[in-house]
Motif scaffolding. Sequence first.
Motif, PDB file in Angstrom:
ATOM      1  N   GLU A  78       0.892  -1.172   0.000  1.00 35.28           N
ATOM      2  CA  GLU A  78       0.000   0.000   0.000  1.00 35.28           C
ATOM      3  C   GLU A  78       0.925   1.217   0.000  1.00 35.28           C
ATOM      4  OE1 GLU A  78      -2.297  -0.485   3.606  1.00 35.28           O
ATOM      5  OE2 GLU A  78      -3.191  -2.363   2.912  1.00 35.28           O
ATOM      6  N   ALA A  79       1.189   1.804  -1.182  1.00 35.14           N
ATOM      7  CA  ALA A  79       2.296   2.759  -1.239  1.00 35.14           C
ATOM      8  C   ALA A  79       2.010   3.955  -2.150  1.00 35.14           C
ATOM      9  CB  ALA A  79       3.571   2.054  -1.709  1.00 35.14           C
ATOM     10  N   SER A  80       2.669   5.074  -1.787  1.00 36.02           N
ATOM     11  CA  SER A  80       2.623   6.290  -2.606  1.00 36.02           C
ATOM     12  C   SER A  80       4.032   6.864  -2.696  1.00 36.02           C
ATOM     13  CB  SER A  80       1.689   7.321  -1.968  1.00 36.02           C
ATOM     14  OG  SER A  80       2.210   7.722  -0.706  1.00 36.02           O
ATOM     15  N   GLY A  81       4.220   7.833  -3.594  1.00 31.56           N
ATOM     16  CA  GLY A  81       5.541   8.450  -3.711  1.00 31.56           C
ATOM     17  C   GLY A  81       5.595   9.420  -4.863  1.00 31.56           C
ATOM     18  N   THR A  82       6.818   9.686  -5.333  1.00 31.09           N
ATOM     19  CA  THR A  82       7.046  10.638  -6.418  1.00 31.09           C
ATOM     20  C   THR A  82       7.838   9.953  -7.522  1.00 31.09           C
ATOM     21  OG1 THR A  82       7.191  12.419  -4.802  1.00 31.09           O
ATOM     22  CG2 THR A  82       8.033  12.897  -6.996  1.00 31.09           C
ATOM     23  N   VAL A  83       7.426  10.144  -8.770  1.00 27.32           N
ATOM     24  CA  VAL A  83       8.177   9.592  -9.901  1.00 27.32           C
ATOM     25  C   VAL A  83       9.504  10.353 -10.015  1.00 27.32           C
ATOM     26  CG1 VAL A  83       8.212   9.271 -12.411  1.00 27.32           C
ATOM     27  CG2 VAL A  83       6.077   8.908 -11.124  1.00 27.32           C
ATOM     28  N   VAL A  84      10.605   9.621 -10.027  1.00 28.37           N
ATOM     29  CA  VAL A  84      11.924  10.265 -10.130  1.00 28.37           C
ATOM     30  C   VAL A  84      12.656   9.898 -11.420  1.00 28.37           C
ATOM     31  CG1 VAL A  84      12.259  10.608  -7.647  1.00 28.37           C
ATOM     32  CG2 VAL A  84      12.997   8.457  -8.710  1.00 28.37           C
ATOM     33  N   ALA A  85      12.221   8.887 -12.131  1.00 33.59           N
ATOM     34  CA  ALA A  85      12.832   8.524 -13.421  1.00 33.59           C
ATOM     35  C   ALA A  85      11.842   7.666 -14.193  1.00 33.59           C
ATOM     36  CB  ALA A  85      14.136   7.741 -13.198  1.00 33.59           C
ATOM     37  N   ALA A 144      -2.958   8.601  -0.383  1.00 36.81           N
ATOM     38  CA  ALA A 144      -2.585   8.033  -1.689  1.00 36.81           C
ATOM     39  C   ALA A 144      -2.145   6.586  -1.527  1.00 36.81           C
ATOM     40  CB  ALA A 144      -1.484   8.874  -2.331  1.00 36.81           C
ATOM     41  N   ALA A 145      -1.416   6.297  -0.446  1.00 36.86           N
ATOM     42  CA  ALA A 145      -0.996   4.908  -0.198  1.00 36.86           C
ATOM     43  C   ALA A 145      -2.209   4.031   0.086  1.00 36.86           C
ATOM     44  CB  ALA A 145      -0.015   4.864   0.976  1.00 36.86           C
ATOM     45  N   LEU A 146      -3.167   4.572   0.821  1.00 37.80           N
ATOM     46  CA  LEU A 146      -4.320   3.764   1.245  1.00 37.80           C
ATOM     47  C   LEU A 146      -5.399   3.644   0.167  1.00 37.80           C
ATOM     48  CD1 LEU A 146      -4.587   4.800   5.005  1.00 37.80           C
ATOM     49  CD2 LEU A 146      -3.274   2.943   3.950  1.00 37.80           C
ATOM     50  N   CYS A 147      -5.114   4.146  -1.044  1.00 31.26           N
ATOM     51  CA  CYS A 147      -5.981   3.819  -2.190  1.00 31.26           C
ATOM     52  C   CYS A 147      -6.004   2.315  -2.410  1.00 31.26           C
ATOM     53  CB  CYS A 147      -5.457   4.487  -3.467  1.00 31.26           C
ATOM     54  SG  CYS A 147      -5.857   6.224  -3.567  1.00 31.26           S
ATOM     55  N   GLU A 148      -4.982   1.612  -1.914  1.00 30.90           N
ATOM     56  CA  GLU A 148      -4.945   0.154  -2.132  1.00 30.90           C
ATOM     57  C   GLU A 148      -6.053  -0.547  -1.342  1.00 30.90           C
ATOM     58  OE1 GLU A 148      -3.895  -4.014  -2.215  1.00 30.90           O
ATOM     59  OE2 GLU A 148      -4.140  -2.773  -0.443  1.00 30.90           O
ATOM     60  N   PRO A 149      -6.093  -0.423  -0.004  1.00 34.90           N
ATOM     61  CA  PRO A 149      -7.243  -1.039   0.676  1.00 34.90           C
ATOM     62  C   PRO A 149      -8.582  -0.426   0.251  1.00 34.90           C
ATOM     63  CG  PRO A 149      -5.870   0.208   2.240  1.00 34.90           C
ATOM     64  CD  PRO A 149      -5.113   0.117   0.960  1.00 34.90           C
ATOM     65  N   LEU A 157      -9.468   7.703  -6.367  1.00 40.66           N
ATOM     66  CA  LEU A 157      -8.937   9.073  -6.305  1.00 40.66           C
ATOM     67  C   LEU A 157     -10.054  10.112  -6.385  1.00 40.66           C
ATOM     68  CD1 LEU A 157      -5.699   8.374  -8.323  1.00 40.66           C
ATOM     69  CD2 LEU A 157      -5.792   9.227  -5.965  1.00 40.66           C
ATOM     70  N   SER A 158     -11.113   9.826  -7.162  1.00 37.47           N
ATOM     71  CA  SER A 158     -12.253  10.759  -7.208  1.00 37.47           C
ATOM     72  C   SER A 158     -12.955  10.832  -5.861  1.00 37.47           C
ATOM     73  CB  SER A 158     -13.275  10.329  -8.254  1.00 37.47           C
ATOM     74  OG  SER A 158     -12.704  10.308  -9.517  1.00 37.47           O
ATOM     75  N   LEU A 159     -13.146   9.684  -5.236  1.00 37.07           N
ATOM     76  CA  LEU A 159     -13.812   9.677  -3.927  1.00 37.07           C
ATOM     77  C   LEU A 159     -12.994  10.442  -2.897  1.00 37.07           C
ATOM     78  CD1 LEU A 159     -15.137   5.987  -3.740  1.00 37.07           C
ATOM     79  CD2 LEU A 159     -16.472   8.076  -4.110  1.00 37.07           C
ATOM     80  N   VAL A 201     -14.697  10.117   0.826  1.00 40.18           N
ATOM     81  CA  VAL A 201     -14.035   9.068   1.595  1.00 40.18           C
ATOM     82  C   VAL A 201     -12.872   9.718   2.328  1.00 40.18           C
ATOM     83  CG1 VAL A 201     -12.500   7.082   1.284  1.00 40.18           C
ATOM     84  CG2 VAL A 201     -14.732   7.092   0.178  1.00 40.18           C
ATOM     85  N   ASP A 202     -12.681   9.335   3.595  1.00 45.01           N
ATOM     86  CA  ASP A 202     -11.610   9.892   4.426  1.00 45.01           C
ATOM     87  C   ASP A 202     -10.693   8.753   4.847  1.00 45.01           C
ATOM     88  OD1 ASP A 202      -9.983  11.013   6.344  1.00 45.01           O
ATOM     89  OD2 ASP A 202     -11.600  11.297   7.825  1.00 45.01           O
ATOM     90  N   LEU A 203      -9.484   8.758   4.296  1.00 39.72           N
ATOM     91  CA  LEU A 203      -8.536   7.708   4.668  1.00 39.72           C
ATOM     92  C   LEU A 203      -7.561   8.198   5.733  1.00 39.72           C
ATOM     93  CD1 LEU A 203      -7.761   6.257   1.103  1.00 39.72           C
ATOM     94  CD2 LEU A 203      -9.330   5.350   2.823  1.00 39.72           C
TER      95      LEU A 203
END
Length: 343
Positions: free
Chosen positions: A63-70, A144-149, A290-292, A298-300
């Motif tokens: 369950e992860a989020s981050g920034t694109v670096v390459a 953003a990470a918890l979009c997975e669950p 992401l829309s929710l 929705v509050d994560l």
Amino acid sequence: MRAAVLVEPGRIEMEERPVPEPAPGDVLIRVASVGVCGSDAHYYREGRIGEFVVEAPLVLGHEASGTVVAVGEGVSAERVGQRVSIEPQRPDPGSAPTRRGDYNLCPHMQFYATPPVDGALCDYVTIGAHFAHPVPDTVSDDAAALCEPLSVGIAAVRKARVTAGSSVLISGAGPVGIVTVQVARAFGAVDIVVTDIDEHRREVARRFGATATLDPRSDDTSHLRVDAYIDASGSPAAVNSGIRAVRPGGTVVLVGSGAETMPIPVQVIQNRELVLTGVFRYANTWPTALSLLESGRVDLDSMVTAHFPLEKSVDALESDRVPGSIKAVVHLSPTVEAQRGTE
Ligand SMILES: NC(=O)c1ccc[n+]([C@@H]2O[C@H](COP(=O)([O-])OP(=O)(O)OC[C@H]3O[C@@H](n4cnc5c(N)ncnc54)[C@H](O)[C@@H]3O)[C@@H](O)[C@H]2O)c1
Ligand SMILES: [Zn+2]
């Protein structure tokens, strides 16, 4: 880079590893937040979940989020710097289920933190560019990470055919049950009944939108005639009584796992012509998630009960035993926007 590596059941060691190279079609992501899931705790404690056995050192976390670096070959360089929510799966684009749109059922799936595929409890990960979903600025790294669950809840509520005015029974008010409550409400359910044996979790369910909560040990649900029943507990007792609470023509969705087999009331399913299905993760859920989130439906963030640095991943994995815990999140490197938010 740093990586928290499960070297054997019950033992996690910090290792230095090379930063991975993004393959063609992939992006390289600097990880920001990683939610800890019950399955991570299972691999950590028992070294296996059913047929999936940890046979080599494994990085947990899906369950992860981050920034694109390459970016890898074929991916637009404009993606560098984007904040993303990671959909932690790599289906084979050519398999029959993937071509049908059910890519979660791809037999060649590679899924984060499912042996032998490493997960996200490390500084950098790669994923297919289409599975790194751009995140609006108003959505936090944790959310953003918890979009997975959340995606598990969306998949369950879709399969339950919840719509405006629906009544739903949900058993289990863990993280999956709580996101399912929130999604059911967002989809228009008006009666959302939740059962859990834990009073604190019932209270949390009410906070997130349950219209009624019941203790399965003392309260009877067999008189209910809900449109849909969703199990998020994995308890055979919950499933047995949940099915009996569904109206004729209604839907049963089994999300909870644990028991390989269980008795179910077959005559109720036949006489009421219930539709019964399982859920295996999710497909095509991130845009909805992401829309929710962006709309505030929705509050994560409020589900996060503890934060840990990467070096304390063991404490994060053990935190499900802390009374009152719902979701633990490991923090790595906050994205620029998230840093700005805390200044
Ligand atoms: N199918 C999938 O793709 C998928 C994906 C993610 C999680 N899961 C499964 O979903 C389930 C829920 O996940 P979670 O992270 O919320 O787990 P969790 O263990 O935190 O929550 C389960 C909850 O069920 C409650 N419970 C136990 N017995 C009960 C009963 N008889 N009646 C009502 N509630 C009862 C527990 O008190 C607990 O609060 C787990 O079994 C997990 O493995 C399935
Ligand atoms: Zn999970």
